[in-house]
Write an enzyme that holds these catalytic residues in place. Sequence first.
Site, PDB file in Angstrom:
ATOM      1  N   ASN A 145      16.856  51.689  60.828  1.00  0.00           N
ATOM      2  CA  ASN A 145      17.776  50.726  60.212  1.00  0.00           C
ATOM      3  C   ASN A 145      18.642  50.163  61.338  1.00  0.00           C
ATOM      4  O   ASN A 145      19.545  50.842  61.824  1.00  0.00           O
ATOM      5  CB  ASN A 145      18.646  51.452  59.167  1.00  0.00           C
ATOM      6  CG  ASN A 145      19.749  50.554  58.625  1.00  0.00           C
ATOM      7  OD1 ASN A 145      19.727  49.334  58.828  1.00  0.00           O
ATOM      8  ND2 ASN A 145      20.709  51.142  57.934  1.00  0.00           N
ATOM      9  N   LYS A 155      20.735  47.860  61.229  1.00  0.00           N
ATOM     10  CA  LYS A 155      22.027  47.348  60.741  1.00  0.00           C
ATOM     11  C   LYS A 155      22.284  45.968  61.352  1.00  0.00           C
ATOM     12  O   LYS A 155      21.339  45.214  61.551  1.00  0.00           O
ATOM     13  CB  LYS A 155      23.147  48.342  61.056  1.00  0.00           C
ATOM     14  CG  LYS A 155      22.803  49.770  60.641  1.00  0.00           C
ATOM     15  CD  LYS A 155      23.985  50.664  60.624  1.00  0.00           C
ATOM     16  CE  LYS A 155      23.520  52.090  60.395  1.00  0.00           C
ATOM     17  NZ  LYS A 155      24.601  52.994  60.103  1.00  0.00           N
ATOM     18  N   HIS A 164      22.147  51.372  50.484  1.00  0.00           N
ATOM     19  CA  HIS A 164      22.717  52.037  51.667  1.00  0.00           C
ATOM     20  C   HIS A 164      24.216  52.249  51.436  1.00  0.00           C
ATOM     21  O   HIS A 164      24.881  51.417  50.824  1.00  0.00           O
ATOM     22  CB  HIS A 164      22.480  51.181  52.918  1.00  0.00           C
ATOM     23  CG  HIS A 164      22.798  51.914  54.176  1.00  0.00           C
ATOM     24  ND1 HIS A 164      24.077  52.044  54.653  1.00  0.00           N
ATOM     25  CD2 HIS A 164      21.997  52.592  55.050  1.00  0.00           C
ATOM     26  CE1 HIS A 164      24.055  52.767  55.772  1.00  0.00           C
ATOM     27  NE2 HIS A 164      22.801  53.109  56.036  1.00  0.00           N
ATOM     28  N   GLU A 193      26.674  51.855  53.261  1.00  0.00           N
ATOM     29  CA  GLU A 193      27.550  50.768  53.744  1.00  0.00           C
ATOM     30  C   GLU A 193      27.602  49.633  52.724  1.00  0.00           C
ATOM     31  O   GLU A 193      28.635  48.984  52.551  1.00  0.00           O
ATOM     32  CB  GLU A 193      27.065  50.288  55.125  1.00  0.00           C
ATOM     33  CG  GLU A 193      27.413  51.307  56.206  1.00  0.00           C
ATOM     34  CD  GLU A 193      26.473  51.338  57.395  1.00  0.00           C
ATOM     35  OE1 GLU A 193      25.718  50.373  57.620  1.00  0.00           O
ATOM     36  OE2 GLU A 193      26.481  52.363  58.111  1.00  0.00           O
ATOM     37  N   GLU A 237      21.083  60.443  52.438  1.00  0.00           N
ATOM     38  CA  GLU A 237      21.963  60.179  53.572  1.00  0.00           C
ATOM     39  C   GLU A 237      23.392  60.614  53.228  1.00  0.00           C
ATOM     40  O   GLU A 237      24.133  59.850  52.588  1.00  0.00           O
ATOM     41  CB  GLU A 237      21.965  58.689  53.911  1.00  0.00           C
ATOM     42  CG  GLU A 237      20.608  58.130  54.277  1.00  0.00           C
ATOM     43  CD  GLU A 237      20.739  56.916  55.185  1.00  0.00           C
ATOM     44  OE1 GLU A 237      20.240  56.976  56.304  1.00  0.00           O
ATOM     45  OE2 GLU A 237      21.370  55.923  54.774  1.00  0.00           O
ATOM     46  N   GLY A 259      26.355  57.643  61.265  1.00  0.00           N
ATOM     47  CA  GLY A 259      27.051  57.011  62.376  1.00  0.00           C
ATOM     48  C   GLY A 259      28.195  57.834  62.945  1.00  0.00           C
ATOM     49  O   GLY A 259      29.008  57.329  63.720  1.00  0.00           O
ATOM     50  N   SER A 318      22.769  60.485  61.578  1.00  0.00           N
ATOM     51  CA  SER A 318      22.833  60.953  62.969  1.00  0.00           C
ATOM     52  C   SER A 318      21.602  61.753  63.387  1.00  0.00           C
ATOM     53  O   SER A 318      21.708  62.690  64.179  1.00  0.00           O
ATOM     54  CB  SER A 318      24.121  61.748  63.217  1.00  0.00           C
ATOM     55  OG  SER A 318      25.259  60.943  62.964  1.00  0.00           O
TER      56      SER A 318
END
Length: 249
Positions: free
Chosen positions: A9, A11, A95, A97, A167, A173, A212
């Site tokens: 991904n 991003k 996701h 985010e 996730e 991140g 991560s």
Amino acid sequence: MRRTLIAGNWKMNGSLSSIETLINGIKNGLAEVTNADMAVCPPAIYIPKVNELIGDANIGLGSQNICDQEAGAFTGELAPSMLKEFNCRYAIIGHSERRSLYSESDELVAKRFAMAVKHGITPLFCIGETLQERESGVMEDVVSRQLDAVIDSQGIDAIGQCVIAYEPVWAIGTGVTASPEQAQAVHAFIRNKLAALSEDVAAKVQILYGGSMNAANAAELLSQTDIDGGLIGGAALKADDFLAIGKSA
Ligand code: PEP
């Protein structure tokens, strides 16, 4: 036997020149990745270019989102038919985010999921709890609620047409990875929950871990019984790191 999938991904990262370097680097090392399928999800504006750069290499292409509608007045959205025109096999949906920064609800995520499946695009369906949710003991409730949004509206068989990405938000991140045991426990919970509705779907659905994951920790995570691959953010931006994860499968 479930095959391992390593999906990157990207991003909102990259440039015309960096994506060329990245895809060419992945292509150069791809022959050494023997036990995993590799896929990349670039920013939407680069999808046509990445499709061209991939050519006939065995690298799956995915988008980072997909509209819940076919076409029309939906400014800023991506129609499934457009993604199909550029050979998108996957679409990341839900996701964290998107859920937290752009307020995407479980209901909207489920509608995006339905549209992807309708058009033969495999959802990379992201679920996972925040640190606060984990610490307050509602992790399983959160993951269940996110899964149920799709199961209740589309039925358990729809889950058989997606790839789940567990996730934990606290690991995305942050450089803090879930331990292999922590990740395996949630993956097993997810698979058991699905098995209660369909043994067949539970046995076949790939459940990726994301948060991560990198070249150093991938082998141990990927060796867990219910971890069938990874959704990779930061470590997917360098060909060598991304390939190393694929090779550790
Ligand atoms: C992600 O964004 O899906 C992700 C897993 O990111 P990172 O690998 O950087 O934690």
